[in-house]
Design a protein around this motif. Structure first.
Motif, PDB file in Angstrom:
ATOM      1  N   PRO A  42       0.834  -1.210   0.000  1.00  0.00           N
ATOM      2  CA  PRO A  42       0.000   0.000   0.000  1.00  0.00           C
ATOM      3  C   PRO A  42       0.868   1.259   0.000  1.00  0.00           C
ATOM      4  O   PRO A  42       1.828   1.354   0.776  1.00  0.00           O
ATOM      5  CB  PRO A  42      -0.800  -0.123   1.297  1.00  0.00           C
ATOM      6  N   PHE A  43       0.511   2.194  -0.867  1.00  0.00           N
ATOM      7  CA  PHE A  43       1.322   3.400  -0.997  1.00  0.00           C
ATOM      8  C   PHE A  43       1.327   4.208   0.287  1.00  0.00           C
ATOM      9  O   PHE A  43       2.359   4.770   0.676  1.00  0.00           O
ATOM     10  CB  PHE A  43       0.791   4.257  -2.149  1.00  0.00           C
ATOM     11  N   ILE A  71       4.698   5.472   2.185  1.00  0.00           N
ATOM     12  CA  ILE A  71       5.080   6.877   2.363  1.00  0.00           C
ATOM     13  C   ILE A  71       5.141   7.227   3.843  1.00  0.00           C
ATOM     14  O   ILE A  71       5.953   8.080   4.253  1.00  0.00           O
ATOM     15  CB  ILE A  71       4.115   7.800   1.598  1.00  0.00           C
ATOM     16  N   LEU A  72       4.311   6.594   4.673  1.00  0.00           N
ATOM     17  CA  LEU A  72       4.427   6.805   6.121  1.00  0.00           C
ATOM     18  C   LEU A  72       5.791   6.360   6.625  1.00  0.00           C
ATOM     19  O   LEU A  72       6.421   7.039   7.448  1.00  0.00           O
ATOM     20  CB  LEU A  72       3.326   6.038   6.850  1.00  0.00           C
ATOM     21  N   LEU A  73       6.261   5.231   6.118  1.00  0.00           N
ATOM     22  CA  LEU A  73       7.573   4.727   6.525  1.00  0.00           C
ATOM     23  C   LEU A  73       8.680   5.671   6.075  1.00  0.00           C
ATOM     24  O   LEU A  73       9.598   5.986   6.848  1.00  0.00           O
ATOM     25  CB  LEU A  73       7.783   3.337   5.928  1.00  0.00           C
ATOM     26  N   ILE A  92       9.649   9.099  -3.762  1.00  0.00           N
ATOM     27  CA  ILE A  92       8.798   7.983  -3.378  1.00  0.00           C
ATOM     28  C   ILE A  92       7.634   7.829  -4.335  1.00  0.00           C
ATOM     29  O   ILE A  92       7.219   6.712  -4.691  1.00  0.00           O
ATOM     30  CB  ILE A  92       8.309   8.136  -1.918  1.00  0.00           C
ATOM     31  N   MET A  93       7.066   8.931  -4.831  1.00  0.00           N
ATOM     32  CA  MET A  93       5.982   8.837  -5.810  1.00  0.00           C
ATOM     33  C   MET A  93       6.493   8.297  -7.140  1.00  0.00           C
ATOM     34  O   MET A  93       5.815   7.510  -7.809  1.00  0.00           O
ATOM     35  CB  MET A  93       5.319  10.205  -6.007  1.00  0.00           C
ATOM     36  N   GLY A  94       7.698   8.714  -7.528  1.00  0.00           N
ATOM     37  CA  GLY A  94       8.267   8.216  -8.772  1.00  0.00           C
ATOM     38  C   GLY A  94       8.617   6.744  -8.707  1.00  0.00           C
ATOM     39  O   GLY A  94       8.360   5.983  -9.645  1.00  0.00           O
ATOM     40  N   ILE A 130      -1.787  13.193  -9.642  1.00  0.00           N
ATOM     41  CA  ILE A 130      -2.341  14.442  -9.114  1.00  0.00           C
ATOM     42  C   ILE A 130      -3.217  14.151  -7.900  1.00  0.00           C
ATOM     43  O   ILE A 130      -3.105  14.797  -6.847  1.00  0.00           O
ATOM     44  CB  ILE A 130      -3.136  15.176 -10.202  1.00  0.00           C
ATOM     45  N   VAL A 131      -4.113  13.183  -8.045  1.00  0.00           N
ATOM     46  CA  VAL A 131      -4.991  12.814  -6.928  1.00  0.00           C
ATOM     47  C   VAL A 131      -4.175  12.226  -5.775  1.00  0.00           C
ATOM     48  O   VAL A 131      -4.455  12.495  -4.600  1.00  0.00           O
ATOM     49  CB  VAL A 131      -6.053  11.813  -7.410  1.00  0.00           C
ATOM     50  N   LEU A 132      -3.158  11.445  -6.109  1.00  0.00           N
ATOM     51  CA  LEU A 132      -2.312  10.837  -5.074  1.00  0.00           C
ATOM     52  C   LEU A 132      -1.565  11.902  -4.286  1.00  0.00           C
ATOM     53  O   LEU A 132      -1.516  11.861  -3.048  1.00  0.00           O
ATOM     54  CB  LEU A 132      -1.335   9.869  -5.725  1.00  0.00           C
ATOM     55  N   GLU A 133      -0.977  12.871  -4.987  1.00  0.00           N
ATOM     56  CA  GLU A 133      -0.256  13.944  -4.307  1.00  0.00           C
ATOM     57  C   GLU A 133      -1.206  14.765  -3.452  1.00  0.00           C
ATOM     58  O   GLU A 133      -0.863  15.156  -2.314  1.00  0.00           O
ATOM     59  CB  GLU A 133       0.438  14.826  -5.343  1.00  0.00           C
TER      60      GLU A 133
END
Length: 291
Positions: A137-138, A142-144, A159-161, A223-226
């Motif tokens: 899970p993303f 990203i929390l880690l 991390i998004m890339g 975009i939605v993820l960011e």
């Protein structure tokens, strides 16, 4: 007399052109406003004025009632001009999304070409890596990263890339499996060209069209993820504005000042709809199959 088939063939082209025009118009309008905002006569996005908190859209500011002193989209809980913050946040969010998309495209395309061309255990290993990457899970990832390294701009982009490469790898692999069987690839193999030369000079140019189409369709997801990451407070931290943290800050005041959430949300919707329309038009125009 025009044949019925000719009429049926023209209608989809008009629809495709209409979608492309609408999508391009939305994107150009938002991106141009965001890029030109530093040169527009607008208040500073970070300067606050507690005497002007929660002003509704169209309210005159401290400079008077002329257009230079008007808060066209109102102000927030600290008296900051919302239009300036939205344009500044859009510029930063687009920077994050575009760089993350390019990182994912470069990594995924390279790995996909290598796996599709070499096959065997390399291909099998890549497919298992894709399965593992998609299974994580993303939000947890990203929390880690934020817990270990902090919520900086560079960390968010990386991390998004690095979590966006799988879809590009799948498309590049599928197209490479088709291309490697073509006669001209067999010919350059017989000429004893190196693998890198075959991949980047003879296969990669044939992947540009599907990858560009895929890029236009993947950017809305980023975009939605960011925005989601910023909304949850795990992205770039205030007072630096992004579209996500603007909505996150404004949600506490929705009943008092609905514009704090409405206008950033409309900008996100315009970007997503514009990219989807443009990507869908390119997909149909080029007859590209992304599988």
């Amino acid at each position: 007399m025009i044949a019925p088939t000719a009429v049926l063939r023209r209608r989809p082209r008009r629809l495709i052109c209409g979608d492309a025009v609408i999508g391009a118009t939305l994107l150009i309008a938002v991106i141009a406003a965001a890029l030109l905002s530093p040169w527009l006569p607008l208040p500073d996005a970070l300067s606050n004025n507690l005497l002007e908190i929660f002003l509704p859209p169209g309210s005159p500011g401290a400079q008077g009632t002329h257009w230079l002193g008007t808060h066209w989209l109102g102000t927030d809980q600290l008296g900051r001009d919302l239009l300036s913050r939205i344009l500044s946040g859009t510029r930063l969010s687009l920077l994050v999304v575009v760089l993350a998309a390019l990182i994912g495209a470069v990594i995924g395309t390279t790995l996909g070409m290598i796996a599709g061309y070499l096959g065997g255990w390399v291909d099998a290993l890549l497919m298992r890596l894709i399965d593992i990457q998609l299974a994580i899970p993303f939000i947890l990832l990203i929390l880690l990263v934020i817990a270990l390294m902090g919520a900086s701009l560079t960390n968010i982009i990386v991390i998004m890339g690095c979590t966006s490469w799988a879809i590009y790898a799948r498309v590049a692999r599928a197209k490479t499996l088709e291309i490697r069987e073509l006669e001209y690839i067999q010919a350059v193999r017989a000429m004893d060209f190196s693998t890198l030369r075959i991949l980047f000079r003879h296969i990669l140019p044939n992947l540009f069209t599907p990858l560009i189409v895929l890029l236009t369709l993947d950017i809305p997801r980023l975009i939605v993820l960011e925005a989601s990451v910023g909304f949850l407070g795990m992205g770039i931290q205030p007072p630096t504005p992004t579209l996500g943290n603007l909505i996150g800050e404004g949600r506490s005041y929705m009943l008092l000042s609905q514009w704090l959430v409405l206008y950033p949300g409309l900008v996100i919707a315009a970007l997503v709809i514009g990219c989807n329309l443009l990507g869908d038009a390119l997909l149909r125009r080029t007859h590209t199959r992304l599988d």
